[in-house]
Design an enzyme around this catalytic site. Structure first.
Site, mmCIF file in Angstrom:
data_model
loop_
_atom_site.group_PDB
_atom_site.id
_atom_site.type_symbol
_atom_site.label_atom_id
_atom_site.label_comp_id
_atom_site.label_asym_id
_atom_site.label_seq_id
_atom_site.Cartn_x
_atom_site.Cartn_y
_atom_site.Cartn_z
ATOM 1 N N THR A 1 10.169 0.670 -34.139
ATOM 2 C CA THR A 1 10.058 2.290 -33.599
ATOM 3 C C THR A 1 8.340 2.834 -33.624
ATOM 4 O OG1 THR A 1 11.972 3.666 -34.043
ATOM 5 C CG2 THR A 1 10.501 4.934 -32.863
ATOM 6 N N GLU B 1 -2.376 7.112 -44.357
ATOM 7 C CA GLU B 1 -1.195 8.274 -43.781
ATOM 8 C C GLU B 1 -0.412 8.454 -42.876
ATOM 9 O OE1 GLU B 1 -4.716 10.906 -43.034
ATOM 10 O OE2 GLU B 1 -2.545 11.913 -43.180
ATOM 11 N N VAL C 1 3.517 10.384 -44.765
ATOM 12 C CA VAL C 1 3.602 11.563 -45.149
ATOM 13 C C VAL C 1 3.289 12.380 -43.734
ATOM 14 C CG1 VAL C 1 3.028 14.402 -46.365
ATOM 15 C CG2 VAL C 1 3.265 11.233 -47.177
ATOM 16 N N GLU D 1 18.821 10.060 -38.354
ATOM 17 C CA GLU D 1 19.522 8.683 -38.411
ATOM 18 C C GLU D 1 20.703 8.626 -38.207
ATOM 19 O OE1 GLU D 1 16.984 6.022 -39.621
ATOM 20 O OE2 GLU D 1 15.210 6.611 -39.556
ATOM 21 N N ASP E 1 13.574 12.374 -49.235
ATOM 22 C CA ASP E 1 12.640 11.613 -48.244
ATOM 23 C C ASP E 1 11.441 12.447 -48.888
ATOM 24 O OD1 ASP E 1 11.495 10.477 -45.563
ATOM 25 O OD2 ASP E 1 11.616 12.170 -45.440
ATOM 26 N N LYS F 1 7.581 11.965 -50.177
ATOM 27 C CA LYS F 1 6.066 12.877 -49.649
ATOM 28 C C LYS F 1 5.905 13.495 -50.662
ATOM 29 C CE LYS F 1 8.368 11.692 -44.983
ATOM 30 N NZ LYS F 1 9.145 12.563 -43.889
HETATM 31 N N1 HSE Z 1 13.039 10.926 -41.879
HETATM 32 C C1 HSE Z 1 11.331 11.423 -41.639
HETATM 33 C C2 HSE Z 1 11.303 12.685 -41.158
HETATM 34 C C3 HSE Z 1 10.431 11.424 -40.598
HETATM 35 O O1 HSE Z 1 13.325 13.072 -40.389
HETATM 36 O O2 HSE Z 1 11.387 13.917 -41.130
HETATM 37 C C4 HSE Z 1 10.044 9.567 -41.254
HETATM 38 O O3 HSE Z 1 9.050 10.160 -42.202
#
Ligand code: HSE
Length: 440
Positions: free
Chosen positions: A14, A130, A133, A191, A202, A206
């Protein structure tokens, strides 16, 4: 003088497609900004046969990553496969060959960042991250360069679009959590396995990257308190509204700034659902959008808002890094800006404040038997733990049955809240919902 900068891309998924598309569509604009063209000299992927809808010389496609990195025409390597391995192995191979690198891989930087930054420093090459995040939001450059003169001491971030989309839908349409997740998956926003997003990991990845840049300290990911959105119900969103709040999954980090609750040398770092006032700017950030609210000692409040994911927004961040690095190659000014904003020998190891010492207001939702005297029992236990109640809400009446009782406390310590809840839960069959409140 180089005639062009050769780009080798690992990963044609992607984000890879977004990067290639921008490099092709904006080639002239990019040339005018760098001075010479950026040319894709190779794209490595396990699948080099699927049609991605992009007109390309198929000769640049390969399944051989090593060959792409070793190719003398590859001046900058882009890693877009994600995950820890083999991404780390590819990155280290590129850096040790003296090739600058661009990556969107937040998990890898959060876990192995120190080793990767040190390798890049040792070989004198740039790393752009970059896209790791906030997708297309220029937050890394904002911290590394725009705010280089600032002591940024507070970070509040909506840094996961999936979780924000789910909370927004639940809030607006009062749909239960599982239903919204399924719908988000069908719409392509979540996902197939959304656990990293909805359980907060996640966001923690970040946040660790942002802390490194803003506070000049590495953080051990395992020490960052991380709680996702899986326990939030429509009941909580509705009660939050009644009290004038919105619930968002926030990554929060604070650095001592003269506040007695956060002594010198300590930082706070946590990810959890947070109640924030309805009128605050972050409360207006809905759907898949991300936003980061920074507070600097001199500049005050800064907010960066944008699309935190997606092929073209994330691709745009990668291309921005490519241009930055290409300009450095052209002017022979590599590593002009330190990878982590602070010079490597000037970073320090700040201590993470234990979660038990956190002090804030809390939202508590108890599920109790609707019998006379129950409120005074709850209030008694909270009072015994030095917790003062600011407001109480009980909806409906079900004599002898179970009802939710919602409370907002004044500021209390996490230690006292947990101890009180443990005592209260000894007499309850259902778990108590705890949501921390940030009013600033
Ligand atoms: N899976 C992440 C989100 C995007 O849902 O924000 C990629 O960092």
């Amino acid at each position: 003088m180089k005639q062009r900068i050769g780009i080798g891309i690992i990963g044609f998924g992607t984000v890879g497609c977004g990067v290639v598309k921008i490099l092709i569509d904006q080639a002239e604009l990019i040339r005018r900004r760098v001075g010479i063209p950026l040319e894709i000299v190779g794209i490595a992927d396990q699948d080099i046969t699927s049609d991605r809808g992009i007109a390309l010389d198929r000769g640049i496609l390969t399944t051989d990553v090593k060959r792409l990195i070793d190719n003398p025409q590859t001046d900058i390597v882009v890693e877009l496969i994600g995950g820890l391995e083999p991404a780390k192995q590819f990155i280290v191979a590129a850096l040790t060959k003296g090739k600058p690198l661009v990556t969107a891989n937040k998990a890898l930087l959060a876990v192995h960042g120190e080793e990767i930054y040190a390798t890049a420093q040792q070989y004198g090459v740039d790393i752009g991250f970059e896209a790791s995040v906030g997708g297309g939001m220029p937050i890394i450059r904002t911290l590394r360069e725009g705010l280089a003169g600032e002591k940024v001491h507070t970070i509040y971030g909506i840094i996961n679009g999936t979780a924000n989309y789910i909370l927004t839908k639940m809030n607006e349409e009062e749909v239960p959590f599982q239903e919204v997740v399924a719908e988000a998956q069908r719409a392509g926003f979540a996902e197939a396995d959304p656990s990293t997003d909805i359980e907060g990991l996640d966001s923690a990845h970040k946040l660790a990257i942002l802390i490194n840049l803003a506070f000049g300290t590495p953080v051990n990911l395992g020490d960052v308190y991380t709680e996702g959105v899986t326990s939030i119900t429509s009941l909580d969103l509705e009660a939050a509204r009644e009290f004038g709040y919105t619930i968002k999954l926030l990554g929060i980090a604070k650095w001592s700034c003269g506040d007695a609750r956060l002594p010198q040398g300590q930082i706070e770092a946590r990810v959890h659902p947070t109640m924030i006032p309805n009128h605050s700017p972050l409360a207006q950030v809905n759907g898949v959008f991300n936003a980061i609210h920074l507070v600097g000692e001199s500049v005050g409040d800064i907010m960066v808002y944008g699309r935190g994911a997606g092929s073209l927004p994330t691709g745009s961040a990668v291309v921005g890094d490519l241009i930055d690095i290409a300009r450095n190659l052209v002017t022979k000014a590599c590593v002009r800006v330190p990878h982590c904003s602070f010079q490597p020998d000037a970073r320090e190891m700040l201590r993470l404040k234990p979660m038990a010492e956190l002090c804030c207001a809390y939202y508590l939702r108890f599920t109790v038997q609707d019998t006379p005297g129950i409120l005074s029992q709850l209030a008694g236990i909270l009072g015994d733990h030095d917790i003062s109640i600011a407001s109480v809400l009980q909806r409906g009446r079900e004599r002898g049955g179970k009802v939710p009782v919602v409370m907002i406390t004044h500021e209390a310590t996490e230690h006292n809240i947990q101890a009180a809840i443990q005592k209260i839960e000894g007499n309850l069959s259902e778990r108590t919902m705890i949501i921390r409140i940030e009013s600033q």
